[in-house]
Enzyme design. Structure first.
Site, PDB file in Angstrom:
ATOM      1  N   ASP A 110       0.837  -1.212   0.000  1.00  0.00           N
ATOM      2  CA  ASP A 110       0.000   0.000   0.000  1.00  0.00           C
ATOM      3  C   ASP A 110       0.867   1.255   0.000  1.00  0.00           C
ATOM      4  O   ASP A 110       1.842   1.355   0.768  1.00  0.00           O
ATOM      5  CB  ASP A 110      -0.900   0.029   1.246  1.00  0.00           C
ATOM      6  CG  ASP A 110      -2.090  -0.897   1.114  1.00  0.00           C
ATOM      7  OD1 ASP A 110      -1.939  -1.995   0.533  1.00  0.00           O
ATOM      8  OD2 ASP A 110      -3.182  -0.532   1.600  1.00  0.00           O
TER       9      ASP A 110
ATOM     10  N   ARG B  24     -11.195   5.163 -13.831  1.00  0.00           N
ATOM     11  CA  ARG B  24     -11.924   4.368 -12.850  1.00  0.00           C
ATOM     12  C   ARG B  24     -10.918   4.164 -11.720  1.00  0.00           C
ATOM     13  O   ARG B  24      -9.787   3.708 -11.957  1.00  0.00           O
ATOM     14  CB  ARG B  24     -12.359   3.050 -13.492  1.00  0.00           C
ATOM     15  CG  ARG B  24     -12.961   2.017 -12.545  1.00  0.00           C
ATOM     16  CD  ARG B  24     -11.895   1.049 -12.079  1.00  0.00           C
ATOM     17  NE  ARG B  24     -12.480  -0.103 -11.391  1.00  0.00           N
ATOM     18  CZ  ARG B  24     -11.788  -0.939 -10.643  1.00  0.00           C
ATOM     19  NH1 ARG B  24     -10.479  -0.779 -10.492  1.00  0.00           N
ATOM     20  NH2 ARG B  24     -12.367  -1.954 -10.050  1.00  0.00           N
TER      21      ARG B  24
ATOM     22  N   ASP C 250      -9.436   2.519  -8.618  1.00  0.00           N
ATOM     23  CA  ASP C 250      -9.443   1.234  -7.908  1.00  0.00           C
ATOM     24  C   ASP C 250      -9.379   1.445  -6.389  1.00  0.00           C
ATOM     25  O   ASP C 250      -8.611   2.291  -5.917  1.00  0.00           O
ATOM     26  CB  ASP C 250      -8.207   0.434  -8.363  1.00  0.00           C
ATOM     27  CG  ASP C 250      -8.219  -1.002  -7.886  1.00  0.00           C
ATOM     28  OD1 ASP C 250      -9.201  -1.705  -8.152  1.00  0.00           O
ATOM     29  OD2 ASP C 250      -7.239  -1.419  -7.238  1.00  0.00           O
TER      30      ASP C 250
ATOM     31  N   GLU D 143     -14.362   3.210  -7.447  1.00  0.00           N
ATOM     32  CA  GLU D 143     -14.665   1.846  -7.051  1.00  0.00           C
ATOM     33  C   GLU D 143     -14.579   1.832  -5.523  1.00  0.00           C
ATOM     34  O   GLU D 143     -13.519   1.603  -4.947  1.00  0.00           O
ATOM     35  CB  GLU D 143     -13.657   0.842  -7.644  1.00  0.00           C
ATOM     36  CG  GLU D 143     -14.109  -0.580  -7.467  1.00  0.00           C
ATOM     37  CD  GLU D 143     -13.100  -1.518  -6.832  1.00  0.00           C
ATOM     38  OE1 GLU D 143     -13.368  -2.722  -6.815  1.00  0.00           O
ATOM     39  OE2 GLU D 143     -12.048  -1.069  -6.326  1.00  0.00           O
TER      40      GLU D 143
END
Ligand code: NOJ
Length: 562
Positions: A184, A212, A214, A277
Site C-alpha cells: 500500500d 476508474r 481502484d 470503485e
C-alpha cells in the site's frame, strides 16, 4: 517511470459524439468494461491485447455503448492481473506498446467512444522502483515513507486472506491490503501525492476521458493503527475498518477533481471524469460524488441485491434518493471481473451462489437456462433506470461464468492465498471463472478470440454456442436484445428524467413509468397481463404473448401514443 508533465494541460485529440448541448456524457453513459486479457487477442499469443481491442472497437460502437473502461494494461508482474502496477506510465509488453494505446484511443474517438482507464492508487507492485528503493533504504528514510512501514504489524487481515503485513529483512513490516506483492502507498507522503498528479496528467495529456479509481475507499489508513481483526469484506468492516472509507480520502479526490477540471475547461465538450470503485453502502458512496469530488461511483449494493422485487425496489429508491441529494447521477451494474457473471449468479434460486468468491466444479451448479432468462430480464430492468450503466464484456452475449474450470488453471491471487491452504471453505475458488476469453466466432480457433488455440484461461466448450457470430442479426439473441435496448434507451431518453412506480411496494413484480415507456419486470412466480393494444418495445422473452411471465421484463407503451 512517469515523465514530467507539460506545464499546461493539453487537450489531446478528438471530439466525442456527446459534445454540444444536453447533459454531460457521463451522466447518462453506458460504459462497457473491457478486461484486456480476455477481450481479443491481436497477436495470437493466447492473451488479449490492445491491438485486439482496437480491431474490435467497431463492434462496441455498433452495440451502442458510449464509452469503454479498460482494466489495467500497465507494466506489471501480473500477480493480480495487472492490479499490481510496476510502471504507471507504460504499457506492459503483454498488451502492446504506448503507440498501440495511442492508436486505440484515436480509433475510439474517431467512432465516438470515450475511453476511461483504470487508476490503481491504493497500492503498487512490489516490483515498482519506489518499493524496491524502499526495501534497499534504511528504516525512517524518505524511500520507506512512501509506503506503510511499521516496526510492529497490526492484526489487520488482507482482502486476499492472511495477514495484511509482511516482514522485511531488517525487521520492519509493510502493509498490503491485498497480496504481499501489492504494497500500500502511504498517502501522507507528499512524494506519493505529487507522483499521482503526474500519472493523471500523463494519461490526460494523451487524451483519455477519465479514470476508474481502484479501491477508492482504501487509500487512507487510521494513523492510530487500531486493532481490527475482522474479515475486511464483512458488513461490519465496510463501516468500521481503520483502512476503509476514512474521511481524508476525500481530500485526494477534491485535488484530482480540480486537476481534471483544468482539462475540461480547455475543451468543455470533453469533460474528463473520475469513477470511484468504493465498496461501501449507498449512503457512504455518495460522499465520493459530491460536487467537488468524483463524477460517478459504482453501485455495489445494486449488484449485490438478490433477485427479489421488494429488495430491488428498495435499493433502486434508496440509490435514486441518495444520489439526487448530492446532484450526481446514479450508476447501475450487474457484472464485472470480480464477481460471478450475472447469467450464472441468477441461475441459483435466490440469485446468488451458495458461497462467495466464485463457483468451482464441485459446487452446486447454476441452472443455466434460468440464469440466462433472468439475466435478460435484469438487464432490461437496469437499462431502463435513470443514470449511467456499466456493462461487463461478454454479458451482451448472455455469457455464463466458467463454473467447471479445473483448479490447475486458476490464477487469481485470491485463490492462491486462501484456498491453496484450504483455510476458508466458505470462500469459493476465486474470480477466474468471470475472466475467460470471449467467444467471437463459433467455428474459429479459440472461438475467434485470437489465432492461438491455448488461451490464458481455458474456454469451456459451451462458449461456442454464445459466440457473437451466431447472435448477430438473430432477433431472439441476447446480443440483439442489448443493442435494441441501448437504441431505445437513447431514443426515449431513459437515462434522464423521473421514474414513477406503478406497482405496489410489496408486489412480486416491478412496474414503473419512464416518460412514455412503461417497464414491467416480473421477478416472482406470477403472470402480469399487459393491457390490450400495447406496443411492445423490448422484451426479454420472445415471442411475447401479451403476458409477462416469471423472470421476464417488457418495455412497452400504449399504442395511442405511438
Ligand atoms: C479491485 C479490482 O477490481 C480487483 O480486481 C483487484 O484485485 C483489487 N481491486 C485490488 O487492486
Amino acid at each position: 517511470m512517469c515523465p514530467e508533465p507539460f506545464d499546461q494541460p493539453r487537450t489531446g485529440p478528438a471530439e466525442g459524439r456527446a459534445g454540444g448541448g444536453g447533459p454531460p456524457w457521463w451522466r447518462t453513459a453506458v460504459i462497457y468494461q473491457i478486461y484486456p486479457r480476455s477481450f481479443a487477442d491481436g497477436n495470437a499469443d493466447g492473451v488479449g491485447d490492445l491491438i485486439g481491442i482496437t480491431e474490435r472497437l467497431d463492434a462496441l460502437a455498433a452495440l451502442g455503448v458510449d464509452a469503454v473502461w479498460l482494466c489495467p494494461f500497465y507494466r506489471s508482474p501480473q500477480a493480480d492481473a495487472g492490479y499490481d502496477v510496476a510502471d504507471y506510465c507504460d504499457v506492459d509488453p503483454l498488451f502492446g506498446t504506448l503507440d498501440d494505446f495511442r492508436a486505440l484511443l484515436a480509433r475510439a474517438h474517431e467512432i465516438g467512444l470515450r475511453v476511461i482507464v483504470d487508476l490503481v492508487p491504493n497500492h503498487s507492485s512490489s516490483a515498482h522502483p519506489w518499493f524496491e528503493a524502499a526495501l534497499a533504504a534504511r528504516r525512517g528514510s524518505r524511500e520507506r515513507s512512501r509506503y506503510v512501514f511499521r516496526d510492529e504489524p497490526t492484526d489487520w487481515r488482507s482482502v486476499f486472506g492472511g495477514s495484511s503485513w509482511t516482514q522485511v529483512p531488517d525487521g520492519q513490516w509493510y502493509l498490503h491490503t491485498y497480496d504481499a506483492s501489492q504494497p500500500d502507498w502511504n498517502w501522507s507522503s507528499p512524494d506519493v501525492v505529487d507522483f499521482f498528479d503526474r500519472v493523471l496528467m500523463f494519461w490526460l495529456d494523451l487524451g483519455v476521458d477519465g479514470f476508474r479509481v481502484d479501491v477508492a475507499h482504501g487509500l487512507v489508513k487510521d494513523a492510530a493503527f487500531p486493532s481490527f481483526p475482522d474479515d475486511p469484506l464483512s458488513v461490519h468492516a465496510k463501516s468500521a475498518a481503520p483502512y476503509w472509507d476514512q474521511d481524508a480520502v476525500h481530500d485526494i479526490y477534491r485535488r484530482w477533481r480540480s486537476l481534471l477540471d483544468r482539462y475540461t475547461a480547455l475543451d468543455p465538450s470533453r469533460p474528463r471524469v473520475l469513477c470511484a470503485e468504493a465498496n461501501v453502502s449507498v449512503r457512504r458512496a455518495v460522499r465520493y460524488v459530491r460536487r467537488d469530488e468524483m463524477h460517478q461511483a459504482f453501485n455495489f449494493p445494486y449488484l449485490n441485491t438478490p433477485w427479489n422485487a421488494p429488495a430491488l425496489r428498495s435499493v433502486i429508491d434508496h440509490t435514486l434518493a441518495e444520489y439526487a441529494a448530492v446532484g450526481a447521477p446514479a450508476t447501475w451494474v450487474l457484472s464485472n471481473h470480480d464477481v460471478v457473471r450475472h447469467a450464472s449468479r441468477l441461475g441459483y434460486p435466490e440469485g446468488r451462489p451458495p458461497r462467495r468468491g466464485g463457483i468451482g466444479a464441485a459446487d452446486p451448479q447454476p441452472d443455466q437456462a434460468l440464469g440466462l432468462r433472468r439475466a435478460r430480464a435484469a438487464t432490461l430492468l437496469m437499462l431502463a433506470l435513470p443514470g449511467s450503466a456499466y456493462l461487463y464484456q461478454g454479458e451482451e452475449l448472455g455469457l455464463p461464468e466458467h463454473t467447471q474450470m479445473p483448479d490447475s488453471f486458476r490464477q487469481d491471487p485470491n485463490w492462491v492465498r486462501k484456498n491453496y491452504t484450504g483455510s476458508d471453505p466458505s470462500d469459493g475458488p476465486g474470480r477466474d471463472g468471470a475472466r475467460v476469453p470471449l467467444p467471437w466466432v463459433s467455428t474459429a480457433t479459440a472461438y475467434g478470440f485470437g489465432g492461438f488455440e491455448t488461451t490464458w484461461l481455458p474456454q469451456p466448450e459451451i462458449y461456442a454456442a454464445y459466440s457473437r457470430d451466431l447472435q448477430e442479426g438473430v432477433s431472439t439473441s441476447t446480443l440483439e436484445l442489448y443493442s435494441s435496448a441501448l437504441r431505445l434507451r437513447r431514443r426515449f431518453e431513459l437515462a434522464a428524467g423521473e421514474m414513477e412506480w406503478l406497482s405496489p411496494p410489496d408486489a412480486s413484480h416491478l412496474e414503473f413509468r419512464r416518460g412514455e415507456v412503461t417497464v414491467t419486470c416480473v421477478i416472482g412466480d406470477e403472470d402480469v397481463v399487459l393491457p390490450d393494444d400495447v406496443e411492445v418495445l423490448a422484451t426479454s422473452v420472445l415471442p411475447f404473448s401479451g403476458v409477462a411471465g416469471p423472470d421476464s421484463c417488457v418495455w412497452w407503451r400504449s399504442r395511442g401514443r405511438a
